[in-house]
Structures are given as structure tokens and as C-alpha cells.
Enzyme design. Structure first.
Site, PDB file in Angstrom:
ATOM      1  N   GLN A   1     -31.125  -6.171 -16.902  1.00 13.23           N
ATOM      2  CA  GLN A   1     -31.887  -5.533 -17.973  1.00 13.23           C
ATOM      3  C   GLN A   1     -30.936  -4.949 -19.024  1.00 13.23           C
ATOM      4  O   GLN A   1     -31.313  -4.737 -20.174  1.00 13.23           O
ATOM      5  CB  GLN A   1     -32.782  -4.442 -17.380  1.00 13.23           C
ATOM      6  CG  GLN A   1     -33.609  -3.689 -18.398  1.00 13.23           C
ATOM      7  CD  GLN A   1     -34.709  -2.863 -17.749  1.00 13.23           C
ATOM      8  OE1 GLN A   1     -35.695  -3.394 -17.282  1.00 13.23           O
ATOM      9  NE2 GLN A   1     -34.514  -1.563 -17.715  1.00 13.23           N
TER      10      GLN A   1
ATOM     11  N   LYS B   1      -9.842   9.831 -55.818  1.00 17.19           N
ATOM     12  CA  LYS B   1      -9.961   8.802 -54.789  1.00 17.19           C
ATOM     13  C   LYS B   1     -11.099   7.817 -55.009  1.00 17.19           C
ATOM     14  O   LYS B   1     -12.172   8.165 -55.475  1.00 17.19           O
ATOM     15  CB  LYS B   1     -10.157   9.464 -53.420  1.00 17.19           C
ATOM     16  CG  LYS B   1      -8.909  10.137 -52.908  1.00 17.19           C
ATOM     17  CD  LYS B   1      -7.961   9.148 -52.272  1.00 17.19           C
ATOM     18  CE  LYS B   1      -8.431   8.881 -50.883  1.00 17.19           C
ATOM     19  NZ  LYS B   1      -7.399   8.397 -50.018  1.00 17.19           N
TER      20      LYS B   1
ATOM     21  N   GLU C   1     -13.754  -1.059 -44.780  1.00 18.91           N
ATOM     22  CA  GLU C   1     -13.250  -0.354 -43.603  1.00 18.91           C
ATOM     23  C   GLU C   1     -14.291  -0.302 -42.494  1.00 18.91           C
ATOM     24  O   GLU C   1     -13.991  -0.459 -41.313  1.00 18.91           O
ATOM     25  CB  GLU C   1     -12.841   1.073 -43.980  1.00 18.91           C
ATOM     26  CG  GLU C   1     -11.622   1.135 -44.871  1.00 18.91           C
ATOM     27  CD  GLU C   1     -11.371   2.556 -45.369  1.00 18.91           C
ATOM     28  OE1 GLU C   1     -10.785   3.342 -44.623  1.00 18.91           O
ATOM     29  OE2 GLU C   1     -11.802   2.869 -46.490  1.00 18.91           O
TER      30      GLU C   1
ATOM     31  N   SER D   1     -37.501  -0.161 -19.998  1.00 22.90           N
ATOM     32  CA  SER D   1     -36.703  -0.800 -21.054  1.00 22.90           C
ATOM     33  C   SER D   1     -37.497  -0.931 -22.349  1.00 22.90           C
ATOM     34  O   SER D   1     -37.031  -1.540 -23.306  1.00 22.90           O
ATOM     35  CB  SER D   1     -36.237  -2.187 -20.583  1.00 22.90           C
ATOM     36  OG  SER D   1     -37.331  -2.953 -20.125  1.00 22.90           O
TER      37      SER D   1
ATOM     38  N   LYS E   1     -29.862  -6.501 -22.848  1.00 20.45           N
ATOM     39  CA  LYS E   1     -30.524  -6.431 -24.161  1.00 20.45           C
ATOM     40  C   LYS E   1     -29.857  -5.493 -25.142  1.00 20.45           C
ATOM     41  O   LYS E   1     -29.569  -5.876 -26.285  1.00 20.45           O
ATOM     42  CB  LYS E   1     -31.994  -6.078 -23.976  1.00 20.45           C
ATOM     43  CG  LYS E   1     -32.772  -7.250 -23.464  1.00 20.45           C
ATOM     44  CD  LYS E   1     -34.149  -6.868 -22.998  1.00 20.45           C
ATOM     45  CE  LYS E   1     -34.505  -7.669 -21.763  1.00 20.45           C
ATOM     46  NZ  LYS E   1     -33.664  -7.348 -20.578  1.00 20.45           N
TER      47      LYS E   1
ATOM     48  N   ASN F   1     -39.399 -12.403 -14.320  1.00 18.63           N
ATOM     49  CA  ASN F   1     -38.025 -12.923 -14.376  1.00 18.63           C
ATOM     50  C   ASN F   1     -37.899 -14.143 -15.281  1.00 18.63           C
ATOM     51  O   ASN F   1     -36.957 -14.254 -16.059  1.00 18.63           O
ATOM     52  CB  ASN F   1     -37.521 -13.244 -12.962  1.00 18.63           C
ATOM     53  CG  ASN F   1     -37.404 -11.988 -12.120  1.00 18.63           C
ATOM     54  OD1 ASN F   1     -37.559 -10.880 -12.634  1.00 18.63           O
ATOM     55  ND2 ASN F   1     -37.150 -12.152 -10.832  1.00 18.63           N
TER      56      ASN F   1
ATOM     57  N   ASN G   1     -12.362   4.871 -52.398  1.00 15.50           N
ATOM     58  CA  ASN G   1     -12.055   4.293 -51.091  1.00 15.50           C
ATOM     59  C   ASN G   1     -12.868   3.027 -50.808  1.00 15.50           C
ATOM     60  O   ASN G   1     -14.055   2.976 -51.108  1.00 15.50           O
ATOM     61  CB  ASN G   1     -12.352   5.315 -49.991  1.00 15.50           C
ATOM     62  CG  ASN G   1     -11.516   6.566 -50.147  1.00 15.50           C
ATOM     63  OD1 ASN G   1     -10.371   6.510 -50.574  1.00 15.50           O
ATOM     64  ND2 ASN G   1     -12.106   7.708 -49.815  1.00 15.50           N
TER      65      ASN G   1
ATOM     66  N   THR H   1       4.002 -14.222 -44.684  1.00 14.47           N
ATOM     67  CA  THR H   1       4.097 -14.334 -43.231  1.00 14.47           C
ATOM     68  C   THR H   1       4.847 -13.072 -42.802  1.00 14.47           C
ATOM     69  O   THR H   1       5.693 -12.581 -43.556  1.00 14.47           O
ATOM     70  CB  THR H   1       4.873 -15.585 -42.770  1.00 14.47           C
ATOM     71  OG1 THR H   1       6.213 -15.462 -43.222  1.00 14.47           O
ATOM     72  CG2 THR H   1       4.276 -16.878 -43.321  1.00 14.47           C
ATOM     73  N   HIS H   2       4.538 -12.551 -41.663  1.00 16.32           N
ATOM     74  CA  HIS H   2       5.118 -11.272 -41.199  1.00 16.32           C
ATOM     75  C   HIS H   2       4.897 -10.157 -42.215  1.00 16.32           C
ATOM     76  O   HIS H   2       5.690  -9.222 -42.296  1.00 16.32           O
ATOM     77  CB  HIS H   2       6.617 -11.381 -40.919  1.00 16.32           C
ATOM     78  CG  HIS H   2       7.005 -12.579 -40.107  1.00 16.32           C
ATOM     79  ND1 HIS H   2       7.081 -12.550 -38.732  1.00 16.32           N
ATOM     80  CD2 HIS H   2       7.295 -13.858 -40.475  1.00 16.32           C
ATOM     81  CE1 HIS H   2       7.423 -13.756 -38.284  1.00 16.32           C
ATOM     82  NE2 HIS H   2       7.551 -14.575 -39.327  1.00 16.32           N
TER      83      HIS H   2
ATOM     84  N   SER I   1     -13.875  10.858 -52.590  1.00 18.70           N
ATOM     85  CA  SER I   1     -13.496  11.856 -51.591  1.00 18.70           C
ATOM     86  C   SER I   1     -14.114  13.185 -51.998  1.00 18.70           C
ATOM     87  O   SER I   1     -14.263  13.476 -53.186  1.00 18.70           O
ATOM     88  CB  SER I   1     -11.978  11.978 -51.556  1.00 18.70           C
ATOM     89  OG  SER I   1     -11.594  13.261 -51.126  1.00 18.70           O
TER      90      SER I   1
ATOM     91  N   TYR J   1     -32.192 -13.002  -9.822  1.00 17.22           N
ATOM     92  CA  TYR J   1     -32.326 -11.865 -10.734  1.00 17.22           C
ATOM     93  C   TYR J   1     -31.891 -10.561 -10.066  1.00 17.22           C
ATOM     94  O   TYR J   1     -32.161 -10.321  -8.895  1.00 17.22           O
ATOM     95  CB  TYR J   1     -33.784 -11.732 -11.209  1.00 17.22           C
ATOM     96  CG  TYR J   1     -33.995 -10.529 -12.112  1.00 17.22           C
ATOM     97  CD1 TYR J   1     -33.721 -10.608 -13.471  1.00 17.22           C
ATOM     98  CD2 TYR J   1     -34.437  -9.310 -11.590  1.00 17.22           C
ATOM     99  CE1 TYR J   1     -33.888  -9.502 -14.301  1.00 17.22           C
ATOM    100  CE2 TYR J   1     -34.605  -8.196 -12.412  1.00 17.22           C
ATOM    101  CZ  TYR J   1     -34.320  -8.302 -13.768  1.00 17.22           C
ATOM    102  OH  TYR J   1     -34.480  -7.208 -14.576  1.00 17.22           O
TER     103      TYR J   1
HETATM  104  N1  ARG Z   1     -37.361  -5.500 -18.029  1.00 17.56           N
HETATM  105  C1  ARG Z   1     -36.807  -6.443 -17.124  1.00 17.56           C
HETATM  106  C2  ARG Z   1     -35.478  -6.991 -17.698  1.00 17.56           C
HETATM  107  O1  ARG Z   1     -35.256  -6.769 -18.823  1.00 17.56           O
HETATM  108  C3  ARG Z   1     -37.756  -7.577 -16.947  1.00 17.56           C
HETATM  109  C4  ARG Z   1     -37.582  -8.343 -15.696  1.00 17.56           C
HETATM  110  C5  ARG Z   1     -37.938  -7.483 -14.555  1.00 17.56           C
HETATM  111  N2  ARG Z   1     -38.063  -8.145 -13.344  1.00 17.56           N
HETATM  112  C6  ARG Z   1     -38.060  -7.509 -12.193  1.00 17.56           C
HETATM  113  N3  ARG Z   1     -38.188  -8.199 -11.133  1.00 17.56           N
HETATM  114  N4  ARG Z   1     -37.898  -6.222 -12.146  1.00 17.56           N
HETATM  115  O2  ARG Z   1     -34.689  -7.587 -17.046  1.00 17.56           O
END
Ligand code: ARG
Length: 460
Positions: free
Chosen positions: A322, A283, A290, A23, A325, A110, A285, A155-156, A277, A317
Site C-alpha cells: 500500500q 539580488k 534551484e 489509504s 502509492k 488485490n 535569484n 570539461t572538468h 532577497s 500481496y
Molecule cells: N489499499 C490497499 C492497497 O493499496 C488495497 C489492497 C488491499 N488488499 C488487502 N488484501 N488488504 O494496497
């Protein structure tokens, strides 16, 4: 490269798995939080006598140097080291050998990752609130200059009653105010310190969790180790706050897009906030508006990703988590991209007051006011509604606006109507007459704008 957890394994992971599992590509952005979390943890280990004081000092100092090196672009993270947590620990151990290996005492990745994301998102939300307060400041600026810019309210998507541009903008101010409050409220819930939860069942070391919490600016510590390492409701909740914020922004953008059309011509985006454009020379825009409208979908996508990722996950966990993120980071990034550009867009936009007023005069927007006029002369509202309905039908036949009726035409609809009708149904009277809390009358709007400035002054 040997894995930090490699003891029980007789083979290295396949390169494909390294790549798949890793990750670092997206969690490296939490390096600063990871380092301050580790520094606080090491300091606490030293204070509690779990590791030697001088070892703790060396770890804290070296982590500080690693932080500087990362910021100077001197460090290359390794996919084989999987994530930001193990990358930093690996570098630490490369630099100070066995002492570095003591850092992870009484800690698991964790609880470490739970800490890092909480800290990262806490910082991001502060940043977002700052940006949002700039948006709100710009809304107030436009509103202040337009407390008597009359425009049609809809409205509408049908013209309904006249309002002012200030009143319309202040509607969004209220929405953004709640967005702001939702974020502050969320910050209170995310600001709880999870270290000490270990992998899932806490740890046998006498950690001082409260010390770590204070060091890192948390208000309190988590109360259940399994919950602390395995929930991501704070990511979901933030994505939800951001989705609602983007929904508001996209409604605002949609209106500005509509108002920029030739049919409306209520506003004109500044050249610096529009694009042309490649084929049609005429144009102009409203791309910025948007694109903000479009990016709203991305943020909703993140919310759904997070909800679905967490659905049915057993405690505690799981590696699935993971995936939190990329989704929440993308939501945060997208919002941070949209807010500043939106602020400038509305600050630089030109407002066509005449077209707005003309727009307000069409569509019989003062019909309710004629009904109210008759009510003041003793007609029950339902009856006056009926009379004015007929009046509108007549106006359509005559191709006239209601205030273009002659006195005879008015009288033919109701003998109770007198000369004073013309003033009673002018656009200005329609707006000024709605002089109650929450209404569009100039004095009311001005008071709300003032309240708005006070609200912004109190946002830290
Ligand atoms: N990179 C892992 C995550 O984002 C960290 C935690 C990993 N823990 C594990 N027991 N593999 O969740």
C-alpha cells in the site's frame, strides 16, 4: 461502521488502526480509474451470465452517477471504509442495496488495486510526455535562434573548445528524447490488465478477461495471477524513468544557475522567473532552477522508497505494498510541477551572446585547432600537441590569447605556421570546422533541430 470484510470478526477495529490502515487520504485520486475498472468488470459479469444483465446495467449506471457526484465535490470519503475501492463499493451499496453487493464477484481488492494503479500511472505518463514535449519544443526554439551563438564548451569545468549555444541545448534535447522513449517503452509494459487474478490464485468464475482488457484500453492480460497482484516493478520502473528525467533537468538547471552568476553572465532569467532577497536589494535569484534541482532529490527518494519497500517481500500481496502509492504519486506530481515551469523559464530567459563569445575566446579554447593546423602541415599529432602546449605556456607569460600572437611569436614556436593561422583558429572556424554528424557546425545543428521538430510531431 461495519466493515465490508467484517463477517469473521467479533469486534470493530480500533480507531487508531482505522486511521493507520487507511489509504483513502492518498488513493482517493484513483477514483475515476476505480470506477471505470468496476464498470468494465460489472459489464463483463453481466455478459458472462455471472450476474443478471439488469443488475450489471444498474451497477454501471450508478457508478457513473457516483463518478459525477465525486467530481461535483458531493461525496465525502470515510477513513473507516479504508481505501478508495471500499469507499466506492460502500456508496454503491448504499444507493442500490443488494445489487451493489454483487459487483465484487470474482474480484479481490488485490487485483483491483493493481488495475487502478496501472491505469492511473498510464494516464499520468501520457500527461508527463505531453509536458516533456513542451520542454523539448522550447529547447528547439532557443537552439534555432542560437546556431551561431558561440560559447565555451567545458570539461572538468575548464574551458575546452568552442561550441554553440544551440549545440549545447541540443545535447539536452537528445537526453529528453531518450526520456521520452523510456516512458513510451514503459507504457507498453504497464499496459497489461491484471483483473481476474483475484486475491492471488485467480477465480472459479468464467471471467472474460480479454473483454475487460479491451474495454479499458489494455493491450493484453497478465499471464500469472500471483505475479499480477504482487509485483510493483512498474512503479519502480516509472520512478526510475522519472528520476533519470529529473537528473537531466537538474543538470540543465545547474548550468543555468551557473550561467546566471555575475562571474559568467551568459544568461539572465526573466524577472517573472526570478525572486529577490528580503535583505539584499540588488539580488535576483534563479529560484525556479534551484528548486527544480532540489526537487530532483524527492524523486530519487521515491525510487529508493519503492525499491526498499518491495525488497524481500514474499509472494503474493502484502500490505506493505500500500506504501507504493504515496511514493509514486509524489514522483509523478513533482515531475508534473517542474516541467511546465522549466519550459517557461527557458522561453523567457535572456541570452547574452557577447559574453558567451568573450567566454569562448578565453582559456585557449582554440589550442586543439592549432595542433590540427600543424597536423595538416605534416606534423604528427603528438608532436604538434607538445608544440602547442609550449605555445600556451608562452601565451600565459605574455598575457595574450593565442590569436593575439604576432607572426614572429608564432614562428618562434613553429616555422610551419603561416599567415592563414589567424583564420584557422578563429572561433567561427573552430566551430564550423567540426562539421561531422554530431558536431557543432551550424549546418549540422540546423539539420538536428529539424530532426527534433520531426520527432516532436510524431509524439502523440
Ligand atoms: N489499499 C490497499 C492497497 O493499496 C488495497 C489492497 C488491499 N488488499 C488487502 N488484501 N488488504 O494496497
Amino acid at each position: 461502521m461495519a466493515k465490508l470484510w467484517g463477517g469473521r470478526f467479533s469486534k470493530n477495529t480500533d480507531a487508531l488502526v482505522d486511521d493507520f490502515n487507511s489509504s483513502i487520504r492518498f488513493d482517493k485520486r484513483m477514483y475515476a480509474q476505480d470506477i471505470s475498472g468496476s464498470q468494465a468488470h460489472a459489464k463483463m459479469l453481466g455478459r458472462q451470465g455471472i450476474i443478471k444483465k439488469e443488475d450489471a446495467d444498474l451497477i454501471v449506471k450508478t457508478l457513473g452517477e457516483i463518478l459525477e457526484d465525486i467530481e461535483a465535490g458531493k461525496i465525502e470519503f470515510l477513513i473507516e471504509a479504508e481505501d478508495i475501492h471500499m469507499n466506492i463499493e460502500t456508496i454503491l451499496t448504499q444507493r442500490i442495496g443488494d445489487v451493489g453487493k454483487k459487483l465484487h464477484t470474482g474480484r479481490s481488492r488485490n487485483d483491483q488495486v493493481a488495475l487502478d494503479i496501472r491505469m492511473y500511472l498510464r494516464d499520468s505518463a501520457k500527461e508527463i510526455r505531453k509536458m516533456l514535449s513542451c520542454v523539448m519544443g522550447a529547447v528547439l526554439e532557443v537552439a534555432e535562434k542560437n546556431t551561431d551563438t558561440i560559447m565555451p564548451g567545458y570539461t572538468h569545468m575548464q574551458k575546452a573548445q568552442p561550441v554553440t549555444l544551440a549545440h549545447h541545448f541540443m545535447a539536452y534535447f537528445e537526453m529528453f528524447k531518450r526520456d521520452m522513449q523510456r516512458l513510451s517503452d514503459w507504457e507498453g509494459r504497464v499496459n497489461v490488465m491484471p483483473l481476474g487474478s483475484g486475491a492471488l490464485a485467480g477465480t472459479t468464475y468464467p471471467l472474460d478477461r480479454e473483454f475487460v482488457a479491451r474495454e479499458l484500453g489494455f493491450n493484453s492480460v497478465t499471464r500469472n495471477s500471483m505475479d499480477a497482484v504482487s509485483d510493483r516493478d512498474f512503479c519502480i520502473e516509472l520512478a526510475s524513468c522519472l528520476s533519470i528525467l529529473m537528473m537531466h533537468l537538474s543538470r540543465f538547471c545547474e548550468e543555468l544557475i551557473l550561467w546566471s552568476t555575475n562571474e559568467f553572465s551568459f544568461v539572465e532569467m526573466d524577472d517573472s522567473y526570478s525572486t529577490g532577497s528580503s535583505i539584499m536589494p540588488q539580488k535576483k535569484n534563479p529560484d525556479v532552477a534551484e528548486l527544480i534541482r532540489g526537487k530532483t532529490g524527492r524523486v530519487y527518494g521515491s525510487l529508493i522508497t519503492l525499491l526498499t519497500m518491495m525488497k524481500s517481500l514474499p509472494l503474493a500481496y502484502n500490505k506493505d505494498m500500500q506504501e507504493d502509492k504515496e511514493a509514486i504519486f509524489d514522483a509523478v506530481d513533482t515531475v508534473m510541477l517542474c516541467l511546465p515551469v522549466f519550459t517557461e523559464m527557458i522561453k523567457t530567459m535572456k541570452i547574452n551572446k557577447e559574453n558567451m563569445l568573450e567566454g569562448a575566446k578565453g582559456g585557449f579554447t582554440n589550442a586543439t585547432d592549432i595542433a590540427d593546423y600543424l597536423v595538416r602541415r605534416g606534423v604528427p599529432f603528438r608532436d604538434s600537441h607538445e608544440v602547442v602546449g609550449k605555445m600556451v605556456a608562452l601565451a600565459e607569460r605574455l598575457s595574450k590569447k593565442l590569436d593575439e600572437f604576432t607572426m614572429e611569436e608564432f614562428k618562434s614556436c613553429s616555422p610551419l605556421i603561416e599567415e592563414d593561422i589567424y583564420r584557422a583558429i578563429s572561433m567561427e572556424t573552430c566551430v564550423e570546422g567540426r562539421n561531422l554528424i554530431g558536431g557543432p557546425a551550424k549546418a549540422r545543428t540546423k539539420a538536428e533541430i529539424e530532426e527534433g521538430y520531426k520527432f516532436l510531431a510524431e509524439v502523440e
